[in-house]
Write a protein that holds these residues in place. Structure first.
Motif, PDB file in Angstrom:
ATOM      1  N   ASP A  45       8.396  24.523   1.465  1.00 35.47           N
ATOM      2  CA  ASP A  45       8.997  23.260   1.717  1.00 35.47           C
ATOM      3  C   ASP A  45       9.206  22.767   2.824  1.00 35.47           C
ATOM      4  N   LYS A  46       8.156  22.062   3.570  1.00 31.93           N
ATOM      5  CA  LYS A  46       8.400  21.699   4.806  1.00 31.93           C
ATOM      6  C   LYS A  46       9.435  20.722   5.093  1.00 31.93           C
ATOM      7  N   ASN A  47       9.664  19.877   4.575  1.00 33.51           N
ATOM      8  CA  ASN A  47      10.878  19.002   4.831  1.00 33.51           C
ATOM      9  C   ASN A  47      12.188  19.137   4.269  1.00 33.51           C
ATOM     10  N   ALA A  48      12.124  20.570   3.819  1.00 29.41           N
ATOM     11  CA  ALA A  48      13.684  21.247   3.329  1.00 29.41           C
ATOM     12  C   ALA A  48      14.332  20.411   2.292  1.00 29.41           C
ATOM     13  N   ASP A  49      13.589  19.702   1.268  1.00 33.32           N
ATOM     14  CA  ASP A  49      14.377  18.750   0.614  1.00 33.32           C
ATOM     15  C   ASP A  49      14.560  19.350  -0.845  1.00 33.32           C
ATOM     16  N   GLY A  50      14.113  20.576  -0.896  1.00 35.52           N
ATOM     17  CA  GLY A  50      14.273  21.413  -2.242  1.00 35.52           C
ATOM     18  C   GLY A  50      13.333  21.073  -3.314  1.00 35.52           C
ATOM     19  N   LYS A  51      12.194  20.041  -2.808  1.00 31.58           N
ATOM     20  CA  LYS A  51      11.203  19.918  -3.874  1.00 31.58           C
ATOM     21  C   LYS A  51       9.726  20.352  -3.257  1.00 31.58           C
ATOM     22  N   ILE A  52       8.776  20.590  -4.112  1.00 29.66           N
ATOM     23  CA  ILE A  52       7.569  20.607  -3.708  1.00 29.66           C
ATOM     24  C   ILE A  52       6.890  19.286  -4.059  1.00 29.66           C
ATOM     25  N   GLU A  53       6.012  18.750  -2.824  1.00 29.69           N
ATOM     26  CA  GLU A  53       5.688  17.495  -3.171  1.00 29.69           C
ATOM     27  C   GLU A  53       3.965  17.782  -3.053  1.00 29.69           C
TER      28      GLU A  53
END
Length: 147
Positions: A45-53
């Motif tokens: 989760d590279k942007n640490a938003d708790g989601k996988i894009e």
């Protein structure tokens, strides 16, 4: 349907991933599901938003050509999407049938300089249909394809 894997979807995805890893004989030392998932998210989760894009997913499951990411980048904006829709709906039926989808995917792979053969192109076509043909009619309507 929002372009991310999050919440319960993320837990289910991780469980499927762990199951596939075990089935392939790849087992990690940690037995705690929560610890494994936390480590997984920290890594991917590279942007640490708790989601996988989509871009993160392409890194997690690098298909032989990162096909899904390539597909997503080709039709990034809504105007590009509509332009592609009009170009590949050759019979103007309002649907992208399998043969039209195959033409789109062939052009997409050529544009991305990805080698492919006829069986691989057929596999990609069927994969996209399985993923997006929500009513199972063998063709993609505008709402299905826009997903």
């Amino acid at each position: 349907g929002n372009g991310y894997i999050e919440g319960k979807e993320l837990e289910n995805f991780f469980q499927e991933l762990e199951s596939a890893r075990k089935g392939a004989g790849v087992d990690s030392k940690k037995d705690n599901f929560g610890e494994k998932m936390k480590e997984f998210m920290h890594k991917y989760d590279k942007n640490a938003d708790g989601k996988i894009e989509m871009a993160e997913l392409a890194q997690i499951l690098p298909t032989e050509e990162n096909f899904l990411l390539c597909f997503r980048q080709h039709v990034g904006s809504s105007s590009e999407f509509m332009e592609a829709w009009r170009r590949y709906d050759t019979d103007r039926s309002g649907y992208i049938e399998a043969n039209e989808l195959k033409g789109f995917l062939s052009d997409l792979l050529k544009k991305a300089n990805r080698p492919y053969d006829e069986p691989k192109l057929q596999e990609y076509t069927q994969t996209i249909l399985r993923m997006f043909d929500m009513n199972g009619d063998g063709k993609l309507g505008l709402s299905e394809m826009s997903r």
